[in-house]
Design a protein around this motif. Sequence first.
Motif, PDB file in Angstrom:
ATOM      1  N   SER A 196      45.990 -28.477  -6.202  1.00 39.05           N
ATOM      2  CA  SER A 196      47.007 -27.472  -5.596  1.00 39.05           C
ATOM      3  C   SER A 196      46.395 -26.862  -4.614  1.00 39.05           C
ATOM      4  CB  SER A 196      47.785 -27.016  -6.508  1.00 39.05           C
ATOM      5  OG  SER A 196      47.052 -25.842  -7.087  1.00 39.05           O
ATOM      6  N   LEU A 197      47.236 -26.182  -3.574  1.00 40.18           N
ATOM      7  CA  LEU A 197      46.671 -25.267  -2.551  1.00 40.18           C
ATOM      8  C   LEU A 197      45.980 -24.028  -3.279  1.00 40.18           C
ATOM      9  CD1 LEU A 197      46.647 -25.214   0.367  1.00 40.18           C
ATOM     10  CD2 LEU A 197      48.701 -23.802   0.414  1.00 40.18           C
ATOM     11  N   ASP A 198      46.686 -23.626  -4.434  1.00 41.91           N
ATOM     12  CA  ASP A 198      46.097 -22.253  -5.031  1.00 41.91           C
ATOM     13  C   ASP A 198      44.832 -22.571  -5.666  1.00 41.91           C
ATOM     14  OD1 ASP A 198      48.132 -20.562  -4.201  1.00 41.91           O
ATOM     15  OD2 ASP A 198      49.320 -20.885  -5.952  1.00 41.91           O
ATOM     16  N   PHE A 199      44.828 -23.768  -6.376  1.00 43.66           N
ATOM     17  CA  PHE A 199      43.387 -24.276  -7.117  1.00 43.66           C
ATOM     18  C   PHE A 199      42.306 -24.348  -5.969  1.00 43.66           C
ATOM     19  CE2 PHE A 199      40.593 -28.091  -8.070  1.00 43.66           C
ATOM     20  CZ  PHE A 199      40.346 -27.521  -9.141  1.00 43.66           C
ATOM     21  N   ASN A 200      42.679 -24.997  -4.839  1.00 44.50           N
ATOM     22  CA  ASN A 200      41.616 -25.441  -3.887  1.00 44.50           C
ATOM     23  C   ASN A 200      41.010 -23.902  -3.234  1.00 44.50           C
ATOM     24  OD1 ASN A 200      42.130 -28.088  -4.273  1.00 44.50           O
ATOM     25  ND2 ASN A 200      42.884 -28.225  -2.316  1.00 44.50           N
ATOM     26  N   LYS A 201      42.059 -22.879  -3.149  1.00 46.00           N
ATOM     27  CA  LYS A 201      41.482 -21.612  -2.529  1.00 46.00           C
ATOM     28  C   LYS A 201      40.759 -20.952  -3.541  1.00 46.00           C
ATOM     29  CE  LYS A 201      45.481 -20.199   0.268  1.00 46.00           C
ATOM     30  NZ  LYS A 201      46.754 -19.673  -0.312  1.00 46.00           N
ATOM     31  N   ASP A 202      41.000 -20.964  -5.006  1.00 43.81           N
ATOM     32  CA  ASP A 202      40.154 -20.089  -5.941  1.00 43.81           C
ATOM     33  C   ASP A 202      38.966 -20.786  -5.900  1.00 43.81           C
ATOM     34  OD1 ASP A 202      42.476 -18.658  -6.155  1.00 43.81           O
ATOM     35  OD2 ASP A 202      43.131 -19.673  -7.975  1.00 43.81           O
ATOM     36  N   VAL A 203      38.883 -22.231  -6.137  1.00 46.28           N
ATOM     37  CA  VAL A 203      37.662 -22.936  -6.110  1.00 46.28           C
ATOM     38  C   VAL A 203      36.695 -22.443  -4.962  1.00 46.28           C
ATOM     39  CG1 VAL A 203      36.336 -24.887  -6.649  1.00 46.28           C
ATOM     40  CG2 VAL A 203      38.247 -24.540  -7.730  1.00 46.28           C
ATOM     41  N   MET A 204      37.360 -22.762  -3.624  1.00 45.88           N
ATOM     42  CA  MET A 204      36.561 -22.272  -2.673  1.00 45.88           C
ATOM     43  C   MET A 204      35.918 -20.770  -2.492  1.00 45.88           C
ATOM     44  SD  MET A 204      39.045 -23.887   0.186  1.00 45.88           S
ATOM     45  CE  MET A 204      38.201 -23.555   1.822  1.00 45.88           C
ATOM     46  N   ALA A 205      36.734 -19.753  -3.053  1.00 39.98           N
ATOM     47  CA  ALA A 205      36.295 -18.380  -3.066  1.00 39.98           C
ATOM     48  C   ALA A 205      34.949 -18.494  -4.040  1.00 39.98           C
ATOM     49  CB  ALA A 205      37.255 -17.641  -3.448  1.00 39.98           C
ATOM     50  N   ILE A 206      35.027 -19.178  -5.172  1.00 38.96           N
ATOM     51  CA  ILE A 206      33.848 -19.139  -6.059  1.00 38.96           C
ATOM     52  C   ILE A 206      32.768 -19.672  -5.404  1.00 38.96           C
ATOM     53  CG2 ILE A 206      32.953 -19.960  -8.049  1.00 38.96           C
ATOM     54  CD1 ILE A 206      35.901 -19.831  -9.334  1.00 38.96           C
ATOM     55  N   MET A 207      32.798 -21.010  -4.925  1.00 33.28           N
ATOM     56  CA  MET A 207      31.690 -21.722  -4.103  1.00 33.28           C
ATOM     57  C   MET A 207      31.019 -20.877  -3.024  1.00 33.28           C
ATOM     58  SD  MET A 207      32.506 -25.475  -4.584  1.00 33.28           S
ATOM     59  CE  MET A 207      33.928 -25.504  -3.419  1.00 33.28           C
ATOM     60  N   GLU A 208      32.012 -20.230  -2.258  1.00 33.04           N
ATOM     61  CA  GLU A 208      31.648 -19.247  -0.846  1.00 33.04           C
ATOM     62  C   GLU A 208      30.770 -18.315  -1.427  1.00 33.04           C
ATOM     63  OE1 GLU A 208      32.460 -19.661   2.336  1.00 33.04           O
ATOM     64  OE2 GLU A 208      33.393 -21.602   2.428  1.00 33.04           O
ATOM     65  N   GLY A 209      31.190 -17.671  -2.647  1.00 28.88           N
ATOM     66  CA  GLY A 209      30.443 -16.612  -3.191  1.00 28.88           C
ATOM     67  C   GLY A 209      28.886 -17.103  -3.531  1.00 28.88           C
ATOM     68  N   TRP A 210      28.756 -18.126  -3.990  1.00 27.38           N
ATOM     69  CA  TRP A 210      27.398 -18.759  -4.255  1.00 27.38           C
ATOM     70  C   TRP A 210      26.826 -19.171  -3.006  1.00 27.38           C
ATOM     71  CZ3 TRP A 210      29.778 -22.182  -8.911  1.00 27.38           C
ATOM     72  CH2 TRP A 210      29.992 -21.284 -10.043  1.00 27.38           C
ATOM     73  N   GLY A 211      27.498 -19.127  -1.959  1.00 28.47           N
ATOM     74  CA  GLY A 211      26.682 -19.351  -0.865  1.00 28.47           C
ATOM     75  C   GLY A 211      26.812 -20.975  -0.056  1.00 28.47           C
ATOM     76  N   LEU A 212      27.812 -21.637  -0.774  1.00 27.32           N
ATOM     77  CA  LEU A 212      28.234 -23.023  -0.191  1.00 27.32           C
ATOM     78  C   LEU A 212      29.026 -22.891   1.037  1.00 27.32           C
ATOM     79  CD1 LEU A 212      27.407 -23.503  -3.400  1.00 27.32           C
ATOM     80  CD2 LEU A 212      28.455 -25.760  -3.135  1.00 27.32           C
TER      81      LEU A 212
END
Length: 273
Positions: A238-254
């Motif tokens: 879902s849109l919310d799932f995608n956003k939450d996962v993206m935030a975690i990965m961006e925080g790790w530098g991806l």
Amino acid sequence: MNQQTAVTQPNAAKKHLPDAQTVTEVRHYTDRLFYFRTTRPQSLRFRSGEFVMIGLPGEDGKPIMRAYSIASPSWDDGLDFYSIKVQDGPLTSRLQHIKEGDEIILRPKPVGTLVLDALLPGKRLWFLATGTGIAPFASLMRDPETYEQYDEVIMMHTCREVAELEFGRQLIESLPEDPLIGEFVGDKLKYYPTTTREESKWMGRVTDNLASGKVFADLGLEGTQMDPATDRAMVCGSLDFNKDVMAIMEGWGLREGANSEPAEYVVEKAFVG
Ligand SMILES: Cc1cc2nc3c(=O)[nH]c(=O)nc-3n(C[C@H](O)[C@H](O)[C@H](O)COP(=O)(O)OP(=O)(O)OC[C@H]3O[C@@H](n4cnc5c(N)ncnc54)[C@H](O)[C@@H]3O)c2cc1C
């Protein structure tokens, strides 16, 4: 083995709808989820992970078309789909009743961002999905290129209940013994199914299990977070799932990639709304 085997010749005599394909198998998993397989148009070439528009004629004769991930790999001579049943949904209120021998409409114009080409080379590939978001990964998990390009492939799939994981579980458990793809899969594919409501071996959201490092510990993976130098990811929910996962990965530098500019991860919505 990136074979494009001969694809099924549509039976012209049986065609009634424009762009018609014949349903060859249907399996129901729950009152909200089902799988079906169709013939494949000879003209359809796609990359594993892409989606197409499929549909049925509406009451007024106008087609009702929706985006669907192709759940089979690009070398397969049929097309697999994994579908939600929305009781008042314009398409799936009817699509859920299809039977073997029925026809659906399929526009043979595949597109999408969940393709291996949109990622920079890496060592470990993550497939992160909720619900029917596993469909594009059912395709990519059966593509030999996935295993040729990566040392390790991790499929994280979360649903509310155990029965909703069944389609993915059956598919994944069959892969090591699969005569076509088994030798490529070997022991590279690691499966992490979780539920959020019903009790099961592993519980919790993909986001929580990633952020806390629990998935790394449970599967015995190297590290406690993704490394932008070696980890690559594909996300479909879902849109919310995608956003939450993206935030975690961006925080790790991806960073998010695209066909035109490959990077460390790619994202696609499993549905709109
Ligand atoms: C790129 C892309 C790929 C897609 N791939 C698939 C797929 O492989 N399988 C699939 O079942 N659907 C997929 N969808 C969703 C699909 O296009 C339709 O929305 C779905 O088939 C329902 O159609 P409908 O006309 O019955 O209801 P719609 O009017 O389209 O949807 C009604 C509501 O149902 C909910 N919904 C729709 N689809 C889902 C879903 N898959 N899971 C949970 N809730 C949902 C949403 O809240 C939506 O607002 C995809 C969507 C996109 C954008």
